[in-house]
Every structure is written in C-alpha cells, then in structure tokens.
Design a protein around this motif. Structure first.
Motif, short mmCIF file in Angstrom:
data_model
loop_
_atom_site.label_atom_id
_atom_site.label_comp_id
_atom_site.label_asym_id
_atom_site.label_seq_id
_atom_site.Cartn_x
_atom_site.Cartn_y
_atom_site.Cartn_z
N GLY A 3 51.99 51.62 37.17
CA GLY A 3 52.14 50.82 36.83
C GLY A 3 52.21 49.54 38.04
O GLY A 3 52.27 50.46 39.34
N ALA A 165 47.99 52.50 34.53
CA ALA A 165 48.40 51.47 33.67
C ALA A 165 47.53 50.05 32.93
O ALA A 165 48.08 49.80 32.13
CB ALA A 165 49.15 50.53 33.91
N LEU A 167 45.44 48.37 30.20
CA LEU A 167 45.88 48.11 28.77
C LEU A 167 43.93 48.82 27.71
O LEU A 167 42.84 47.48 28.59
CB LEU A 167 46.38 46.90 28.45
CG LEU A 167 47.49 46.69 28.64
CD1 LEU A 167 48.29 47.05 29.53
CD2 LEU A 167 48.13 45.53 27.63
N LEU A 175 49.27 42.98 22.25
CA LEU A 175 50.18 42.88 22.99
C LEU A 175 49.95 41.83 22.23
O LEU A 175 50.75 40.81 22.40
CB LEU A 175 49.96 43.06 24.86
CG LEU A 175 50.33 42.11 25.63
CD1 LEU A 175 51.51 41.77 25.15
CD2 LEU A 175 49.96 42.40 26.74
N ALA A 262 56.02 41.45 32.08
CA ALA A 262 55.65 42.79 31.95
C ALA A 262 54.15 43.47 32.36
O ALA A 262 54.16 44.30 32.70
CB ALA A 262 56.18 43.09 30.90
N TYR A 263 53.41 42.45 32.94
CA TYR A 263 52.36 41.78 33.05
C TYR A 263 51.43 41.70 33.99
O TYR A 263 52.00 40.66 34.37
CB TYR A 263 50.97 42.04 31.86
CG TYR A 263 51.26 43.03 30.50
CD1 TYR A 263 50.89 44.41 30.02
CD2 TYR A 263 52.89 42.48 29.82
CE1 TYR A 263 51.39 45.28 28.58
CE2 TYR A 263 53.25 42.81 28.44
CZ TYR A 263 52.39 44.58 28.44
OH TYR A 263 52.91 45.16 26.98
N GLU A 326 47.12 45.15 33.08
CA GLU A 326 47.80 46.32 33.37
C GLU A 326 49.05 45.88 33.36
O GLU A 326 49.38 44.69 33.38
CB GLU A 326 47.13 47.21 34.37
CG GLU A 326 47.28 46.19 35.87
CD GLU A 326 46.53 47.11 36.85
OE1 GLU A 326 46.88 48.33 36.92
OE2 GLU A 326 46.49 46.34 37.77
N LYS A 327 49.93 47.55 33.05
CA LYS A 327 51.34 47.55 32.90
C LYS A 327 52.07 47.04 35.16
O LYS A 327 51.13 47.63 35.33
CB LYS A 327 52.76 48.23 32.28
CG LYS A 327 51.37 48.26 30.26
CD LYS A 327 52.15 49.00 29.96
CE LYS A 327 51.63 49.54 28.25
NZ LYS A 327 52.98 51.03 28.21
#
Length: 358
Positions: A3, A165, A167, A175, A262-263, A326-327
């Motif tokens: 990530g 990472a 999504l 999410l 977290a993103y 993305e993470k």
C-alpha cells in the motif's frame, strides 16, 4: 506490507537514506501520505519539454535543450508559456519493491502551473521505478500566470507505495457501503466518479476563469492578491458553462468527498470521449480529507479545467472525473486536517492560498 506509505514510513525512508538531501528535510515537508519536494537554486530555461529516456541522464539532455540559466537565490520570475527544469533538493535511492509517483500540490494546480517530475532514465513523467538511485528534477511550465519562485519552494509532492493496492470497483462499492465516500449516490466505474456543480445556487459565480494578461504571482505571498486582478467570475444562469478553447477554469464538484484514514486517493483524468476538456492537474487526496475524524464533513473537489480544441458545453451534474482509491500500508500517525496546516479541508469553490477570500 502493501500500500501507500504513510508519513511515518516516509520518515523511515529518510532515516535510512533512501530519501536524502544536502539541505536537511524539514518535518513540515512530510504529509500524511506524501513528501513535498523543494526547488533547488537554479532553473534552466529549455526549448521544449522532454524526458530523459531509457539509460540517459537528465543532466545530459539539459545540455541539448538549455537556452539559459536563472539563479533563484534572490527570487526569479518563471514566465508564462515558457518551460523550465529545476533540480530539486531531494534525491532518491529507492529500495527494491518501493516505487514512487509524483503530482503537483493543490495550490500549484489551482494556478495552472504545470509541474511534473523527471528523473534519469525516465520514460514517463511523475513515475519513479523501484531501485532508482539519482537526482530529481521538476519541469515547470506556467500556463496562465507568470510566477516568482525561490529555492526551497514546494510545488510538487511524491508518494511511495509498496506493491499495488488500488481498490477495484467491487472493493470500492463495499467501502462506500461501510463508510460513505460521497454525500449521495456513488457512481462507481473504474474509480469513484464525480460531477461538476453548476447549480442555481451558484448561478452568479459557478467558478473562475483566468484572465489572460495578469501580473506576476509571488508564491510566498499568502492571502495577498485580489481575486479580480487575476480571475473573472464565471456565471451559470442556466446551469451550464461554455468552455473556451485554451482557457483555464476553476470549478467545484457537486459531491462532497471523504477519504477514510486507511486509504488515499488520486484524481485521474477523465476519458477524452467525455468531451473536449481535461480535468485534473493536482491530484493527490490524503487520508482524512473530508473525514469526520479529521474535522471534516466531506469536502468538495476543486476542478482545474482546461478546454481543448473546440468550445464545449459543460452542464450541471455532468460527470467530469474519477477518484481512484488505494489502501494505505498503515494508517498515518497524522491525518489531513488534524493538527497540520491543511489549507483545503472542508473546502467549497476555492482558489489557491495566494488569493484573498472573495
């Protein structure tokens, strides 16, 4: 660990020497998910934009294209319509498995100041491959306004990521179901789509258009310039705006966007088939942007729009771009808007920080 690296991960890269500079890197350069890059002491006026090319050095290409050199120590004007290359203070020695991607900072994009990263061996702008070891350069082309710059100014920023990472649509929909990313229906197709706000509430001033013969902007002067000297208001009495070819506009998204801690997200250019215009020059959205945990209640996306070959009608609610999420490798120890100087948290239609509030 996969990530985008958070600020604490970037600090570790600095400590290990993977990111280094002769002038020590300052703590305020480290953002929640990126590092601000600083201009060096000289600018090269070049004949044209260029990439180093596989196996070639930027320094050698400068010898081919340089027209003259400009000392930045006392401040110097980069003129509208010209192309410059400025060696940056930072350089990289990336470990295997860590790649980097750069983008203009928000204020840079809102000034139509095209700023891209180039490096030795580069075959793409703003992309640095794992294992790269060498200096970094900013290619700068002021497109609407001439600007006054000095060493140490931060026009672009760089993100570091391990692996991929991003999504996909299914993960993004999941999410959004758990934590709404927009204040309404989510249009999910190769990212989170967003549309332009040209509603009746903004009829008198739906955006701004850059004036073609404005003066110089000193990038260090915050809240200094009168909007009317550089911009003209763009009305939308019928919920639409006709974009003029070559003109630069600041508009705003209809949706209020959230980036969970977290993103991270990046604004991607929309498909050319959608119309004769381009949206996006500054595209990083940090963890915490518009998020309640960072004093946000959703933040509008400011749209930097340039029309291409033919006049084009842009209408209220028209989809103009997408955010790719993305993470993070881990949650940053500080979020956008929470205890750091975040100029655009909770924003609506807003020009760069150099201008007084209209």
């Amino acid at each position: 660990m996969t990530g985008v690296l958070p600020r604490q991960g970037i600090a570790q890269l600095i400590e290990s020497g993977a990111i280094r500079a002769d002038t020590p890197i300052r703590p305020e350069q480290i953002q929640p998910a990126s590092l601000d890059l600083r201009l060096g002491r000289v600018a090269y006026r070049v004949r044209a934009s260029f990439l180093a090319g596989d196996g070639r050095r930027v320094e050698d290409r400068l010898a081919e294209f340089e027209m003259h050199r400009i000392d930045l120590d006392q401040g110097a004007v980069l003129e509208k319509g010209c192309v410059y290359v400025v060696p940056l203070m930072e350089r990289l020695a990336l470990p295997d498995g860590i790649q980097a991607v750069a983008n203009a900072k928000s204020s840079t994009g809102r000034l139509d100041l095209l700023t891209r990263l180039i490096a030795d061996g580069g075959t793409e702008f703003d992309r640095i491959a794992p294992g790269h070891d060498g200096p970094l350069y900013a290619e700068i082309c002021p497109r609407s306004f001439s600007v006054l710059v000095r060493p140490g100014m931060r026009l672009n920023q760089i993100r570091f990521r391990a692996g991929q990472a991003v999504l996909d649509d299914a993960a993004l929909a999941d999410l959004h179901a758990r934590e709404p990313l927009v204040d309404g229906e989510a249009l999910i197709s190769e990212g989170l789509g967003f549309s332009v706000d040209l509603s009746p509430a903004l009829a008198a001033c739906a955006g701004f258009r850059a004036k073609p013969h404005a003066g110089v902007i000193d990038l260090d002067r915050i809240g200094h310039y009168e909007v009317s000297e550089f911009w003209e208001a763009v009305p939308s009495p019928k919920g639409r705006v006709i974009l003029d070819p070559g003109a630069f506009y600041i508009l705003v998204s209809r949706e209020a966007v959230t980036i969970p801690p977290a993103y991270a997200a990046e604004m991607a250019p929309y498909l050319a088939m959608a119309g004769e215009f381009r949206v996006h020059y500054a595209g990083f959205f940090d963890p915490g942007f518009g998020h309640a945990s960072a004093r946000g209640k959703g933040s509008r996306g400011v749209l930097e729009v340039r029309c291409h070959e033919a006049p084009f009608v842009l209408e209220h609610g028209q989809v103009v771009g997408r955010l790719v999420y993305e993470k993070m490798a881990e949650i940053p120890d500080q979020l956008y808007g929470a205890g750091i100087a975040s100029n655009y948290q909770g924003q609506g239609l807003k020009l760069s920080k150099q201008f007084r509030a209209p």
